[in-house]
Scaffold this active site. Structure first.
Site, short mmCIF file in Angstrom:
data_model
loop_
_atom_site.label_atom_id
_atom_site.label_comp_id
_atom_site.label_asym_id
_atom_site.label_seq_id
_atom_site.Cartn_x
_atom_site.Cartn_y
_atom_site.Cartn_z
N ASP A 161 0.84 -1.20 0.00
CA ASP A 161 0.00 0.00 0.00
C ASP A 161 0.88 1.25 0.00
O ASP A 161 1.99 1.23 -0.52
CB ASP A 161 -0.94 -0.05 1.22
N HIS A 187 -3.82 6.00 3.35
CA HIS A 187 -4.46 4.77 2.88
C HIS A 187 -3.82 3.52 3.48
O HIS A 187 -4.50 2.62 3.98
CB HIS A 187 -4.37 4.76 1.35
N SER A 238 -10.90 -1.16 -1.02
CA SER A 238 -9.65 -1.07 -0.28
C SER A 238 -9.86 -1.32 1.20
O SER A 238 -8.99 -1.84 1.88
CB SER A 238 -9.05 0.34 -0.41
#
Ligand SMILES: *[C@@H]1O[C@H](CO)[C@@H](O)[C@H](O)[C@H]1NC(C)=O
Ligand SMILES: *[C@@H]1O[C@H](CO)[C@@H](O)[C@H](O)[C@H]1NC(C)=O
Ligand SMILES: *[C@@H]1O[C@H](CO)[C@@H](O)[C@H](O)[C@H]1NC(C)=O
Ligand SMILES: *[C@@H]1O[C@H](CO)[C@@H](O)[C@H](O)[C@H]1NC(C)=O
Length: 792
Positions: free
Chosen positions: A162, A235, A566
């Site tokens: 990520d 994220h 996600s």
């Protein structure tokens, strides 16, 4: 000619495509990054030495030199050499060179290094936050039996590909953790000021940036992003903490969703592999991260990103699919997001059979901010904002189209686009803004800039009932398409009489029904590459998920709300870690099967799971259903896939032995009589072309429970006969495997013209081993042949 001379520091050469281009002597064709995939390594059983790895890199240089003319040029062109499990390299080549190399014996595939997308719907809205807010704490947490049984995933190692990690997050505190498991071979890259210090919880953090540095203009890239394993986006911290973040009490987000933040496997160890940057995620970096994570010894990999599956896509020209393949062969469970291109059919990503593919659905919590119209109507919307309207009373309401600047179109103003709203007309009003075209939170920002005091954000038709707990700059109520129509109708009807509204402060509600429902953004099946394989596999919470966040760039919110597949992907990764904690010896495919066959297709209202538009969803949305962690540790039976059976699968979709020979099993031969793709031992059944005649699946199930007698229960898709032979399986001991056939035939000519769904359940009265069945007469997917012929 070689302007990229030895005197120029190597890094400078890397950062400039121009540099590589100008060293390309006579070839005028544009150069770009290509991945040359050579299959797997066989380093043998003795420990791999640095010398072994160097020998591999030398062989890559040698191979490339035969095409580029000399060794120096080959070394200049290479960006990555994959040496540990995955065999191959990334190099700057022109198209002709790439095509030539593809013909080289032993080369499986050669494909352009492309950008991949993170699967979040909106990850930027936190940059616009207001500052002066207090965060009350809350309490809402009772660990259940499964968690206890799985010891909260203790010592299972979860890796995450990520945007990196924010190591100081409380979710990664190592308080109460023992020594790092001795089998761990990973580390934290902590050699720069912006490094990541590890602890006994966060045990790995690596940076893979050669691909991105070479592909983008590194001059304009944020050095704190591309040269640091730290997460500057948020994220990666969010996804990693969702999978394996520890319990952190008293977390809330602007006073909403308060409670105990935690990952699915809160006592797991976690490792971050940074492959995504503000400029994107390069396949070459992703492939390198897989190679690294496999060598480090992770148990579960969570990968919330994916490739677009354009025409020409194949599993062996996708770094993520290739990396996952090698990871699964090494015993690692790989979980990936389905993508956010829903609700279009055929939009699902990550559809290789060795990947657990996860769609996104809602949870039962919402943050409700009601819009109260002057006619007494109360519309249930959602949103988060800091300061409620000063008084509970009615304020003037206007369609944003009616407060437009003279130079703006009504259509643009209706969307509250920048530069369209007239402060003279908007001041002091609540504006109805239409969703679409710009970020949802930008609309309320534009309204605020124009002096408006509130927004009713109305969904457009495609978004239906899909609502988001975004943080808005002014009091906002984000309402469904249906409710939006009521708002516009009310404004139309009362225009002369001055419409009014009030936005109530947000309140948390729990236990909302029905939940889950499929998020409209969640990518849907069918599988466009191999329609005989149903995808996605399962769904998990991916709407308004609260998890840890980055504090980079002056961030003020250690926990934040995000939506996307996600977010659902790491939920399943956490559950996979729990299953692994209870059953350390289970193969990735056994865990994959356990998670799928125990999933649930009904909501908490006991009806079929719906889409957000309230219509019934199907396996194209949720696959086998919504994950049920407490069942996944006791599935009864599993559909297990031996490593060589993934090779059989590749043969069945058109690869030949010489391709597959490279994929780790030297001497492997596709059987003469190509195995049917329908016989891949998958825990779901998909018949895309029943019109071509009846189909027989051969499957086998392995008993992982007590001895028992299982009977087949079939729910036939409409117009389709399904016969299971034998329909009773008797297991006398643990580990016993039994085969059966499932025969699917049309009940009449032209049956299953539409998409029809059913199911097969094996049950001993205690375990329910459920598989969805999808049948259609003649599936047409808007893509060229799914059969792969040789090289790319
Ligand atoms: C990592 O680097 C930081 C600063 O460079 C240093 O303070 C810290 O002790 C290092 N941590 C570890 C675990 O090496
Ligand atoms: C309209 O004019 C204003 C300046 O008066 C400008 O700020 C705005 O961007 C313009 N909008 C459009 C849509 O051109
Ligand atoms: C409201 O009026 C506008 C323009 O007059 C029209 O386009 C729209 O369809 C109306 N909406 C509703 C819900 O009545
Ligand atoms: C496999 O496919 C490649 C490319 O299409 C071809 O060159 C090769 O001869 C094939 N090998 C076999 C054994 O059929």
């Amino acid at each position: 000619m070689a302007t990229c001379s030895r005197r120029v520091p190597f890094l400078l050469c890397l950062v400039s495509i121009f540099c590589a281009l100008s060293s390309a002597s006579l070839v005028s064709a544009a150069k770009r990054q290509y991945i040359v995939y050579l299959g797997g390594h066989n380093h043998g059983s003795s420990p791999v030495t640095e010398a072994d790895l160097h020998a591999v890199t030398d062989s890559h240089h040698g191979l490339l030199a035969t095409y580029l003319g000399d060794l120096e040029r080959a070394k200049d062109a290479i960006r990555y050499s994959y040496t540990r499990h995955i065999n191959g390299f990334t190099a700057i080549l022109d198209d002709e060179e790439a095509a030539e190399i593809a013909k080289h014996p032993g080369v499986v595939s050669v494909f352009p290094d492309q950008k991949r997308k993170l699967h979040t719907t909106n990850s930027w809205h936190f940059m616009m936050l207001d500052k002066e807010i207090d965060t009350p704490t809350g309490k809402r947490n009772v660990p259940n039996e499964l968690w206890k049984a799985a010891r909260f995933g203790e010592n299972v190692i979860i890796g995450n590909l990520d945007t990196g990690v924010w190591p100081e997050s409380q979710s990664f505190s190592d308080k109460g953790y023992g020594a790092v498991p001795s089998r761990w071979r990973g580390l934290c890259e902590n050699n720069t000021k912006a490094g990541v210090p590890c602890n006994r919880k966060l045990i790995g953090s690596r940076l893979y940036n050669k691909g991105i540095i070479s592909a983008v203009n590194a001059q304009t890239a944020d050095p704190a992003d591309i040269y640091s394993p730290r997460d500057v986006d948020g994220h990666g911290t969010h996804t990693l903490s969702t999978a394996g973040g520890d319990f952190v009490p008293g977390v809330s987000f602007l006073g909403t969703a308060s409670g105990v933040a935690k990952g699915g496997a809160p006592r797991a160890r976690v490792a971050s592999y940074k492959v995504c940057y503000a400029d994107g995620c390069m396949d070459s970096d992703i492939l390198a991260a897989f190679d690294g994570a496999i060598a480090d010894g992770v148990d579960v990999l969570s990968v919330s990103l994916g490739a677009d599956t354009l025409a020409g896509y194949t599993y062996l020209t996708d770094g993520q699919a290739i990396g996952s393949f090698h990871a699964v062969r090494a015993g690692i469970v790989v979980v990936a997001s389905a993508g956010n291109e829903g609700p279009d059919q055929g939009s699902v990503k990550n559809m290789a059979p060795w990947i657990i593919t996860v769609g996104a659905s809602t949870g039962d919590r919402s943050v409700d901010a009601y819009a109260e119209l002057g006619n007494g109507e109360r519309l249930k919307g959602t949103a988060i904002f800091a300061k409620p309207l000063p008084e509970h009373k009615q304020y003037p309401l206007a369609n944003a189209a009616d407060v437009k600047l003279p130079n703006a179109t009504a259509a643009d103003a209706a969307l509250c686009l920048p530069g369209t709203l007239d402060p003279k007309k908007a001041k002091g009003k609540i504006l109805a803004c239409l969703r679409g075209q710009t970020a949802r939170v930008d609309k309320s920002q534009q309204a605020k800039n124009a002096g408006a005091i509130g927004v009713i954000l109305c969904n457009d038709k495609p978004d239906g009932a899909s609502l988001n707990d975004d943080i808005h700059a002014v009091p906002t109520s984000h309402v469904t398409y249906k409710d939006g129509l009521k708002v516009y109708k009310y404004i139309n009807d009362t225009k002369k009489k001055n419409p009014t509204a009030y936005i109530a402060p947000p309140v948390n509600t729990y236990g909302n029904k029905p939940a889950p429902s499929m998020a409209s953004f969640s990518s849907r099946g069918p599988n466009a590459v191999t329609p005989q394989l149903l995808k996605p596999d399962v769904t998990a919470p991916g709407v308004n998920v609260l998890a840890a966040y980055t504090m980079a760039n002056g961030g003020k919110y250690p926990y934040a709300m995000e939506s996307g597949t996600s977010m659902s992907c790491p939920h399943v990764a956490g559950v996979a870690a729990l299953v692994k904690a209870v059953h350390p010896d289970w193969s990735p495919s056994a865990i994959h099967s356990a998670i799928m066959t125990t999933a649930r297709t009904r909501s908490n209202a006991e009806d079929k799971i719906t889409n957000e538009d309230e219509e019934e969803s199907t396996s194209f949305g949720y696959g086998s259903g919504h994950i049920r962690p407490s069942r996944a540790i006791k599935p009864g039976l599993v559909y297990e896939v031996a490593p060589h059976e993934y090779l059989d699968f590749l043969c069945s979709i058109g690869y030949n032995s010489s391709d597959i020979d490279q994929l780790m099993e030297k001497g492997y031969k596709c059987s003469k009589k190509a195995k049917s793709v329908f016989d891949h031992n998958y825990p779901s059944f998909s018949v895309p072309n029943l019109g071509s005649g009846p189909v027989t699946f051969t499957r086998k199930v392995k008993n992982v429970g007590p001895p028992g007698i299982y009977a087949a229960e079939v729910n036939e898709p409409y117009g389709v006969a399904v016969k299971v032979v034998p329909d009773v399986l008797k297991f006398e001991k643990y580990g016993e495997e039994k085969s059966f056939k499932v025969m699917v035939a049309a009940k009449w000519k032209g049956a299953a013209k539409k998409y029809e769904f059913g199911g097969l359940t094996w049950t001993d009265g205690e375990h329910y081993v459920r598989s969805p069945i999808f049948v259609t007469n003649d599936l047409v997917i808007d893509r060229p042949s799914n059969v792969i012929v040789g090289h790319y």
